[in-house]
Design an enzyme around this catalytic site. Structure first.
Site, PDB file in Angstrom:
ATOM      1  N   PHE A   1       0.841  -1.209   0.000  1.00 28.72           N
ATOM      2  CA  PHE A   1       0.000   0.000   0.000  1.00 28.72           C
ATOM      3  C   PHE A   1       0.878   1.263   0.000  1.00 28.72           C
ATOM      4  O   PHE A   1       0.862   2.045  -0.954  1.00 28.72           O
ATOM      5  CB  PHE A   1      -0.935  -0.077   1.219  1.00 28.72           C
ATOM      6  CG  PHE A   1      -1.601   1.204   1.607  1.00 28.72           C
ATOM      7  CD1 PHE A   1      -2.212   2.015   0.652  1.00 28.72           C
ATOM      8  CD2 PHE A   1      -1.646   1.592   2.945  1.00 28.72           C
ATOM      9  CE1 PHE A   1      -2.839   3.201   1.022  1.00 28.72           C
ATOM     10  CE2 PHE A   1      -2.272   2.766   3.325  1.00 28.72           C
ATOM     11  CZ  PHE A   1      -2.861   3.578   2.361  1.00 28.72           C
TER      12      PHE A   1
ATOM     13  N   ASP B   1      12.765 -11.509  -1.200  1.00 26.30           N
ATOM     14  CA  ASP B   1      12.490 -11.355   0.233  1.00 26.30           C
ATOM     15  C   ASP B   1      13.657 -10.600   0.864  1.00 26.30           C
ATOM     16  O   ASP B   1      14.787 -11.103   0.901  1.00 26.30           O
ATOM     17  CB  ASP B   1      12.353 -12.759   0.849  1.00 26.30           C
ATOM     18  CG  ASP B   1      12.014 -12.704   2.324  1.00 26.30           C
ATOM     19  OD1 ASP B   1      12.107 -11.610   2.927  1.00 26.30           O
ATOM     20  OD2 ASP B   1      11.670 -13.761   2.881  1.00 26.30           O
TER      21      ASP B   1
ATOM     22  N   ALA C   1      10.538   2.842   7.698  1.00 24.62           N
ATOM     23  CA  ALA C   1       9.141   3.018   8.098  1.00 24.62           C
ATOM     24  C   ALA C   1       8.991   2.468   9.506  1.00 24.62           C
ATOM     25  O   ALA C   1       8.980   1.259   9.715  1.00 24.62           O
ATOM     26  CB  ALA C   1       8.232   2.257   7.148  1.00 24.62           C
TER      27      ALA C   1
ATOM     28  N   TYR D   1       5.175  -7.270  15.949  1.00 22.00           N
ATOM     29  CA  TYR D   1       5.281  -6.087  15.087  1.00 22.00           C
ATOM     30  C   TYR D   1       5.964  -4.947  15.849  1.00 22.00           C
ATOM     31  O   TYR D   1       6.936  -4.365  15.383  1.00 22.00           O
ATOM     32  CB  TYR D   1       3.876  -5.671  14.653  1.00 22.00           C
ATOM     33  CG  TYR D   1       3.838  -4.502  13.704  1.00 22.00           C
ATOM     34  CD1 TYR D   1       4.366  -4.595  12.425  1.00 22.00           C
ATOM     35  CD2 TYR D   1       3.228  -3.298  14.067  1.00 22.00           C
ATOM     36  CE1 TYR D   1       4.301  -3.523  11.532  1.00 22.00           C
ATOM     37  CE2 TYR D   1       3.149  -2.231  13.182  1.00 22.00           C
ATOM     38  CZ  TYR D   1       3.690  -2.349  11.920  1.00 22.00           C
ATOM     39  OH  TYR D   1       3.618  -1.289  11.051  1.00 22.00           O
TER      40      TYR D   1
ATOM     41  N   LYS E   1       9.663  -3.329  15.055  1.00 21.28           N
ATOM     42  CA  LYS E   1       9.823  -1.929  14.657  1.00 21.28           C
ATOM     43  C   LYS E   1      10.729  -1.181  15.637  1.00 21.28           C
ATOM     44  O   LYS E   1      11.500  -0.306  15.246  1.00 21.28           O
ATOM     45  CB  LYS E   1       8.461  -1.249  14.561  1.00 21.28           C
ATOM     46  CG  LYS E   1       7.619  -1.745  13.389  1.00 21.28           C
ATOM     47  CD  LYS E   1       8.190  -1.281  12.052  1.00 21.28           C
ATOM     48  CE  LYS E   1       7.323  -1.663  10.882  1.00 21.28           C
ATOM     49  NZ  LYS E   1       7.861  -1.230   9.590  1.00 21.28           N
TER      50      LYS E   1
ATOM     51  N   TYR F   1      23.635   2.121  13.315  1.00 18.76           N
ATOM     52  CA  TYR F   1      24.382   2.337  12.056  1.00 18.76           C
ATOM     53  C   TYR F   1      24.687   3.819  11.866  1.00 18.76           C
ATOM     54  O   TYR F   1      25.706   4.191  11.309  1.00 18.76           O
ATOM     55  CB  TYR F   1      23.609   1.772  10.847  1.00 18.76           C
ATOM     56  CG  TYR F   1      24.016   0.358  10.527  1.00 18.76           C
ATOM     57  CD1 TYR F   1      23.674  -0.692  11.369  1.00 18.76           C
ATOM     58  CD2 TYR F   1      24.778   0.067   9.395  1.00 18.76           C
ATOM     59  CE1 TYR F   1      24.061  -1.991  11.097  1.00 18.76           C
ATOM     60  CE2 TYR F   1      25.167  -1.231   9.106  1.00 18.76           C
ATOM     61  CZ  TYR F   1      24.808  -2.258   9.958  1.00 18.76           C
ATOM     62  OH  TYR F   1      25.208  -3.539   9.676  1.00 18.76           O
TER      63      TYR F   1
END
Ligand code: UDP
Length: 327
Positions: free
Chosen positions: A12, A57, A115, A146, A150, A160
């Site tokens: 999306f 992937d 994201a 989830y 995140k 990093y």
């Protein structure tokens, strides 16, 4: 021509980002394993010489020939029903997936934007949520796969940045809607609109007093684009602060669709956040950004999109409750 890699490019948000970067004159490489993404979202770009699609992937080693200026990591299941179905892949794409993106970015000397999500705040005790709030997350609850993926992704990205000096950006995305959402992803908006179109009652979870704040996808994409081009490496909330209860939202959908069905109450899922509203002071100050599209306008466009889908799509709707009973 600048080159950008967008993981989750057939999803999306990823597909809307592909459109935006094409419009800005970039060479766009979309990568997706098509588990929750859909090739139909990017089919219109295939004819363009400055668009490529890798069916891959991102949790596995990534190889992209040539230079890259930017990497946007948008691959991840993102709706509660999806990450309940594929919890391990959700954890992997947020951990192994970002590690691969960051490694690739070092080799290519590219800037990375990830994201992230309002889910890092969990069921928040601070309202509205600002970027300084650390959140209230249950690591072992159904949403933990989830939320923690995140949160790990943010930590890895910052590491990093600080350790390797990589240029990084973190966007915390609040509930976003618009065309190309999947009708059967279990989220409240496609659920309600799908139910209205099928002539079913609208399934409100709990008493509907929980709140969300819905942002139209074009506004979100504009915020992300500005953040990428900014020099700010810390998390920035991007969302629409226009908060509404789920009950009121359901009533708006009933009015919009003209359905004669009603709202029915089903049990509230475990750890469902009670309230959510972004504090967008930072986005306003740093990016000069704020949402422009009113909910009435955005919902109308989204409804037209769902109405235009082939009729059989409407009936692919997985039954959320049946699914939850089994798991
Ligand atoms: N919800 C609902 N009915 C549905 C699907 C969701 O009432 O058929 C509620 C859900 O419990 C939550 C809110 O709507 O409080 C938003 O859910 P969604 O899955 O869209 O996203 P979330 O913000 O929870 O990640």
């Amino acid at each position: 021509m600048k080159r950008v890699l967008i993981t989750g490019g057939a999803g999306f948000l990823g597909s809307h980002l592909c459109d935006r970067f094409i419009k800005e004159g970039y060479h766009v490489i979309a990568m997706d394993n098509l588990i929750t993404g859909d090739i139909k979202n990017i089919e219109h770009l295939f004819k363009l010489p400055n668009f490529e699609f890798y069916h891959h992937d991102v949790s596995k080693f990534i190889h992209v020939p040539g230079e890259l200026d930017y990497i946007l990591h948008f691959a991840s299941p993102a709706s509660p029903i999806d990450y309940l179905k594929i919890p391990i892949q959700t954890l992997k794409v947020g951990s192994l997936g970002i590690h691969n993106c960051l490694g690739l970015a070092r080799v290519k000397n590219a800037r990375v934007l990830i994201a992230s999500t309002s889910e890092v705040y969990g069921d928040p005790s601070v309202h509205p949520q600002n970027e300084e709030y650390w959140g209230n997350v249950n690591p072992v609850g159904p949403r933990g796969v989830y939320d923690e993926a995140k949160r790990f992704q943010e930590a890895m990205t910052m590491a990093y940045h600080t350790y390797h000096g990589l240029e990084t950006r973190i966007v915390r995305i609040f509930n976003t809607y618009g065309p190309r959402m999947r009708l059967n992803d279990g989220r409240v908006l496609p659920a309600f609109i799908g139910q209205a179109l099928r002539g079913e009652d609208l399934t409100m979870f709990g008493d509907g007093s929980q709140t969300r704040s819905f942002c139209y996808v074009d506004d979100l994409v504009e915020g992300i684009y500005r953040l990428l081009l900014s020099d700010y490496p810390y998390p920035v909330n991007v969302g629409n602060p226009d908060e509404i209860t789920i009950k009121e939202f359901g009533e708006e959908i009933i009015k919009l669709t003209g359905t004669s069905q009603k709202l029915i109450s089903l049990p509230l899922p475990v750890d469902d956040p009670k309230q959510r509203q972004p504090d967008i002071t930072k986005a306003k100050e740093i990016l000069g950004w704020e949402p422009k599209v009113k909910r009435a306008e955005g919902l109308k466009i989204t409804y037209e999109y769902f109405k235009s889908l082939p009729h059989e799509e409407l009936f692919k709707m997985a039954n959320h409750r049946e699914f939850e009973k089994k798991h």
